[in-house]
Scaffold this motif. Sequence first.
Motif, PDB file in Angstrom:
ATOM      1  N   ILE A 191       0.888  -1.176   0.080  1.00 22.25           N
ATOM      2  CA  ILE A 191       0.129  -0.044  -0.033  1.00 22.25           C
ATOM      3  C   ILE A 191       0.943   1.210   0.045  1.00 22.25           C
ATOM      4  O   ILE A 191       1.717   1.391   0.889  1.00 22.25           O
ATOM      5  N   VAL A 192       0.759   2.138  -0.931  1.00 17.16           N
ATOM      6  CA  VAL A 192       1.538   3.536  -1.042  1.00 17.16           C
ATOM      7  C   VAL A 192       1.118   4.187   0.036  1.00 17.16           C
ATOM      8  O   VAL A 192      -0.116   4.562   0.057  1.00 17.16           O
ATOM      9  N   GLN A 193       1.932   4.530   0.952  1.00 13.01           N
ATOM     10  CA  GLN A 193       1.680   5.609   1.843  1.00 13.01           C
ATOM     11  C   GLN A 193       2.192   6.999   1.739  1.00 13.01           C
ATOM     12  O   GLN A 193       1.393   8.026   2.002  1.00 13.01           O
ATOM     13  N   SER A 194       3.373   7.158   1.075  1.00 11.11           N
ATOM     14  CA  SER A 194       3.777   8.411   0.714  1.00 11.11           C
ATOM     15  C   SER A 194       4.553   8.569  -0.580  1.00 11.11           C
ATOM     16  O   SER A 194       5.233   7.277  -1.105  1.00 11.11           O
ATOM     17  N   VAL A 195       4.748   9.635  -1.250  1.00 11.50           N
ATOM     18  CA  VAL A 195       5.629   9.666  -2.514  1.00 11.50           C
ATOM     19  C   VAL A 195       6.784  10.660  -2.435  1.00 11.50           C
ATOM     20  O   VAL A 195       6.569  11.813  -1.625  1.00 11.50           O
ATOM     21  N   TYR A 196       7.945  10.342  -2.623  1.00 11.40           N
ATOM     22  CA  TYR A 196       8.874  11.286  -2.643  1.00 11.40           C
ATOM     23  C   TYR A 196       9.506  11.435  -4.071  1.00 11.40           C
ATOM     24  O   TYR A 196       9.673  10.629  -5.013  1.00 11.40           O
ATOM     25  N   ASP A 197       9.487  12.777  -4.704  1.00 12.64           N
ATOM     26  CA  ASP A 197       9.921  13.002  -5.774  1.00 12.64           C
ATOM     27  C   ASP A 197      10.767  14.193  -5.825  1.00 12.64           C
ATOM     28  O   ASP A 197      10.497  15.275  -5.383  1.00 12.64           O
ATOM     29  N   ASN A 198      12.273  13.976  -6.235  1.00 13.28           N
ATOM     30  CA  ASN A 198      13.113  15.191  -6.193  1.00 13.28           C
ATOM     31  C   ASN A 198      12.998  15.959  -4.911  1.00 13.28           C
ATOM     32  O   ASN A 198      13.194  17.227  -4.956  1.00 13.28           O
ATOM     33  N   GLY A 199      13.164  15.217  -3.705  1.00 15.33           N
ATOM     34  CA  GLY A 199      13.082  15.946  -2.585  1.00 15.33           C
ATOM     35  C   GLY A 199      11.768  16.297  -2.009  1.00 15.33           C
ATOM     36  O   GLY A 199      11.597  16.636  -0.888  1.00 15.33           O
ATOM     37  N   SER A 200      10.771  16.359  -2.720  1.00 11.18           N
ATOM     38  CA  SER A 200       9.378  16.628  -2.106  1.00 11.18           C
ATOM     39  C   SER A 200       8.755  15.453  -1.881  1.00 11.18           C
ATOM     40  O   SER A 200       8.855  14.381  -2.439  1.00 11.18           O
ATOM     41  N   VAL A 201       8.177  15.674  -0.843  1.00 12.14           N
ATOM     42  CA  VAL A 201       7.105  14.526  -0.030  1.00 12.14           C
ATOM     43  C   VAL A 201       5.722  14.692  -0.174  1.00 12.14           C
ATOM     44  O   VAL A 201       5.400  15.776   0.255  1.00 12.14           O
TER      45      VAL A 201
END
Length: 321
Positions: A191-201
Amino acid sequence: MAVKPTKAEKKIAYDAKLCQLLDEYTQILIVAADNVGSNQLQSIRKGLRGDSIVLMGKNTMMKRSVRMHAEKTDNKAFLNLIPLLQGNVGLIFTKGDLKEVSEEVAKYKVGAPARVGLVAPIDVVVPPGNTGLDPSQTSFFQVLNIPTKINKGTVEIITPVELIKKGEKVGSSEAALLAKLGIRPFSYGLIVQSVYDNGSVFSPEVLDLTEDDLMEKFAAGVSMVTALSLAVSYPTLAAAPHMFINAYKNVLAVAVATEYTFPQAEKVKEYLKDPSKFAVAAASAGGETGGAAPAAAAKEEEKKEEPAEESDDDMGFSLFD
């Protein structure tokens, strides 16, 4: 015979792999892996093979590696991952579309029975109908206060019953009954809880936003800025058109109430002096749009009438003249 690596060597290899992935990938999905078996995890790895890599591990090891790699590379953005490494979680490093990857992960869910002591992730409702159990099994239903009746030598549930509520622990009676009925109420997967994208959460719900949703939220934001700007009389780009229109209305009202005038107010004053001009203007506007059709129809009628008059004149002559 190959020598098995020691724990220290395993930790060094794991640290090197995690640091390599942090350098190579800029997008990471933080997923919860509760009740996910090894076979199921292997199927997920195969399904994501190509542009994504699943990495599991102990939280203390992952936090240590992330912290040391952030200090080594002087990239403080990696530190945003540390608060997310809580509980039984894993990391999915990907170069693909985040929404598509999260949808692919959600496909690999496996049904599971209700085990004793397990916290129910959803409400469990037993549907009405024939259970196929013989009358000697009615004790399970009586303990759980489930209304039943005997129909053709088998136990039948009369009405749907909410057996377990979300967040409650599964009891032994509930687990035994669901097992007898062959109901596997729960399904588990990553289950996806959080997304990290280029330093942004950010939350995974952001991935479900469409362009229409973004436009709607942007329009709502512009409306709020406009309303606030107008309320405090502070000029902004969003409020400027409304301010100009309101100012024009005020100046026009002054011109109408006084002898002061300007070119844009002349026409309004003429209308106020002679209200019949409103009707003339409306008629002319109608003539430009819908008035062409009636005029054309009238011309058609005139053309049709002309031949009729000629034929009436011809009737006055004899064929022998």
